[in-house]
Write a protein that holds these residues in place. Structure first.
Motif, PDB file in Angstrom:
ATOM      1  N   GLY A 150       0.803  -1.225   0.000  1.00 52.83           N
ATOM      2  CA  GLY A 150       0.000   0.000   0.000  1.00 52.83           C
ATOM      3  C   GLY A 150       0.830   1.267   0.000  1.00 52.83           C
ATOM      4  O   GLY A 150       0.429   2.276  -0.575  1.00 52.83           O
ATOM      5  N   GLN A 151       1.996   1.223   0.633  1.00 51.68           N
ATOM      6  CA  GLN A 151       2.840   2.417   0.699  1.00 51.68           C
ATOM      7  C   GLN A 151       3.313   2.809  -0.705  1.00 51.68           C
ATOM      8  O   GLN A 151       3.304   3.978  -1.060  1.00 51.68           O
ATOM      9  CB  GLN A 151       4.047   2.179   1.618  1.00 51.68           C
ATOM     10  N   TYR A 152       3.728   1.820  -1.478  1.00 53.83           N
ATOM     11  CA  TYR A 152       4.199   2.100  -2.829  1.00 53.83           C
ATOM     12  C   TYR A 152       3.051   2.582  -3.720  1.00 53.83           C
ATOM     13  O   TYR A 152       3.240   3.444  -4.578  1.00 53.83           O
ATOM     14  CB  TYR A 152       4.855   0.868  -3.447  1.00 53.83           C
ATOM     15  N   LYS A 153       1.875   2.021  -3.503  1.00 59.69           N
ATOM     16  CA  LYS A 153       0.710   2.436  -4.281  1.00 59.69           C
ATOM     17  C   LYS A 153       0.327   3.871  -3.951  1.00 59.69           C
ATOM     18  O   LYS A 153      -0.047   4.642  -4.837  1.00 59.69           O
ATOM     19  CB  LYS A 153      -0.456   1.484  -4.026  1.00 59.69           C
ATOM     20  N   ARG A 154       0.449   4.250  -2.690  1.00 60.50           N
ATOM     21  CA  ARG A 154       0.153   5.635  -2.302  1.00 60.50           C
ATOM     22  C   ARG A 154       1.176   6.608  -2.892  1.00 60.50           C
ATOM     23  O   ARG A 154       0.828   7.727  -3.269  1.00 60.50           O
ATOM     24  CB  ARG A 154       0.102   5.760  -0.791  1.00 60.50           C
ATOM     25  N   ILE A 155       2.407   6.173  -2.968  1.00 58.94           N
ATOM     26  CA  ILE A 155       3.430   7.015  -3.603  1.00 58.94           C
ATOM     27  C   ILE A 155       3.093   7.192  -5.082  1.00 58.94           C
ATOM     28  O   ILE A 155       3.219   8.295  -5.635  1.00 58.94           O
ATOM     29  CB  ILE A 155       4.837   6.420  -3.402  1.00 58.94           C
ATOM     30  N   THR A 156       2.633   6.125  -5.716  1.00 54.26           N
ATOM     31  CA  THR A 156       2.216   6.215  -7.111  1.00 54.26           C
ATOM     32  C   THR A 156       1.022   7.157  -7.255  1.00 54.26           C
ATOM     33  O   THR A 156       0.960   7.953  -8.199  1.00 54.26           O
ATOM     34  CB  THR A 156       1.858   4.813  -7.660  1.00 54.26           C
ATOM     35  N   LEU A 157       0.080   7.069  -6.303  1.00 56.86           N
ATOM     36  CA  LEU A 157      -1.059   7.980  -6.318  1.00 56.86           C
ATOM     37  C   LEU A 157      -0.602   9.437  -6.175  1.00 56.86           C
ATOM     38  O   LEU A 157      -1.127  10.329  -6.842  1.00 56.86           O
ATOM     39  CB  LEU A 157      -2.037   7.631  -5.188  1.00 56.86           C
ATOM     40  N   ALA A 158       0.374   9.663  -5.319  1.00 58.64           N
ATOM     41  CA  ALA A 158       0.900  11.023  -5.133  1.00 58.64           C
ATOM     42  C   ALA A 158       1.532  11.531  -6.423  1.00 58.64           C
ATOM     43  O   ALA A 158       1.335  12.692  -6.809  1.00 58.64           O
ATOM     44  CB  ALA A 158       1.915  11.038  -3.991  1.00 58.64           C
ATOM     45  N   GLU A 159       2.273  10.661  -7.102  1.00 63.69           N
ATOM     46  CA  GLU A 159       2.883  11.062  -8.377  1.00 63.69           C
ATOM     47  C   GLU A 159       1.828  11.344  -9.434  1.00 63.69           C
ATOM     48  O   GLU A 159       1.962  12.296 -10.212  1.00 63.69           O
ATOM     49  CB  GLU A 159       3.840   9.976  -8.862  1.00 63.69           C
ATOM     50  N   GLU A 160       0.773  10.541  -9.466  1.00 60.87           N
ATOM     51  CA  GLU A 160      -0.311  10.771 -10.414  1.00 60.87           C
ATOM     52  C   GLU A 160      -0.973  12.123 -10.150  1.00 60.87           C
ATOM     53  O   GLU A 160      -1.327  12.846 -11.086  1.00 60.87           O
ATOM     54  CB  GLU A 160      -1.362   9.649 -10.338  1.00 60.87           C
ATOM     55  N   ARG A 161      -1.128  12.458  -8.880  1.00 60.34           N
ATOM     56  CA  ARG A 161      -1.709  13.751  -8.522  1.00 60.34           C
ATOM     57  C   ARG A 161      -0.830  14.905  -8.962  1.00 60.34           C
ATOM     58  O   ARG A 161      -1.319  15.950  -9.399  1.00 60.34           O
ATOM     59  CB  ARG A 161      -1.961  13.837  -7.016  1.00 60.34           C
ATOM     60  N   LEU A 162       0.477  14.730  -8.860  1.00 59.38           N
ATOM     61  CA  LEU A 162       1.390  15.780  -9.326  1.00 59.38           C
ATOM     62  C   LEU A 162       1.334  15.906 -10.850  1.00 59.38           C
ATOM     63  O   LEU A 162       1.429  17.015 -11.383  1.00 59.38           O
ATOM     64  CB  LEU A 162       2.811  15.493  -8.851  1.00 59.38           C
ATOM     65  N   ASN A 163       1.170  14.787 -11.547  1.00 57.88           N
ATOM     66  CA  ASN A 163       0.987  14.837 -13.001  1.00 57.88           C
ATOM     67  C   ASN A 163      -0.287  15.593 -13.352  1.00 57.88           C
ATOM     68  O   ASN A 163      -0.322  16.392 -14.294  1.00 57.88           O
ATOM     69  CB  ASN A 163       0.941  13.429 -13.595  1.00 57.88           C
ATOM     70  N   LEU A 164      -1.325  15.343 -12.570  1.00 60.14           N
ATOM     71  CA  LEU A 164      -2.594  16.032 -12.777  1.00 60.14           C
ATOM     72  C   LEU A 164      -2.426  17.535 -12.551  1.00 60.14           C
ATOM     73  O   LEU A 164      -2.930  18.350 -13.337  1.00 60.14           O
ATOM     74  CB  LEU A 164      -3.628  15.450 -11.808  1.00 60.14           C
ATOM     75  N   ALA A 165      -1.715  17.903 -11.509  1.00 53.11           N
ATOM     76  CA  ALA A 165      -1.474  19.324 -11.227  1.00 53.11           C
ATOM     77  C   ALA A 165      -0.725  19.970 -12.385  1.00 53.11           C
ATOM     78  O   ALA A 165      -1.031  21.112 -12.768  1.00 53.11           O
ATOM     79  CB  ALA A 165      -0.691  19.483  -9.926  1.00 53.11           C
TER      80      ALA A 165
END
Length: 173
Positions: A44-59
């Protein structure tokens, strides 16, 4: 302020349509990954990091759309900027879930959280910190100095500093 021609608006919306498709794809990937995180905690930790990166891509896409609006229409698009701000906040929230939001804790207090993401290279962590910092700085610059969100950037900077400290493994560095 000069009135924007219908022709310029039409051209703007054609260009924006392509980028909105990318935004929708990122949001769909985020929803799918969020479902996986909610149903299965392993990794889950790695998946959350991926989610954070996706959010930065969205920004970054929202910031791009604002720049397109400024260049083609001569108007700053507050809606896109607000969406980018929300994406930066959400990225920080995902990272706080991974490494905690403890401000003045010694490394030994959150070292077990660091151990959960040992497989993540220090250079990758540092790159993520740089990407987050760049997104926040770009957003601040896009809003301008006299924005109503000026004081929210103080909180955003503070949370960013805590994430940067907690994400980087100080023992290895």
């Amino acid at each position: 302020m000069a009135k924007v021609s219908a022709e310029a608006k039409k051209e703007f919306f054609e260009i924006v349509k392509l980028h909105k498709q990318q935004i929708e794809q990122i949001e769909q990937r985020e929803k799918n990954l969020q479902k996986v995180v909610d149903s299965d905690e392993s990794g889950g930790q790695y998946k959350r990091i991926t989610l954070a990166e996706e959010r930065l891509n969205l920004a970054s896409y929202y910031l791009l759309l604002n720049e397109i609006s400024k260049s083609m229409l001569g108007v700053k698009n507050e809606s896109y900027l607000n969406d980018a701000r929300k994406s930066c906040y959400q990225s920080i929230i995902y990272l706080e879930d991974v490494v905690s939001d403890w401000i003045d804790a010694p490394f030994s207090d959150y070292s077990e959280l660091q151990e959960k993401i040992d497989g993540l290279e220090e250079s990758t962590r540092y790159g993520l910190v740089l990407k987050l910092g760049f997104s926040i700085d770009s957003l601040r610059e896009a809003f301008g100095e006299n924005s109503k969100w000026r004081w929210s950037f103080v909180e955003l900077d503070g949370r960013f500093a805590v994430i940067a400290k907690n994400l980087l493994n100080m023992k290895n560095l």
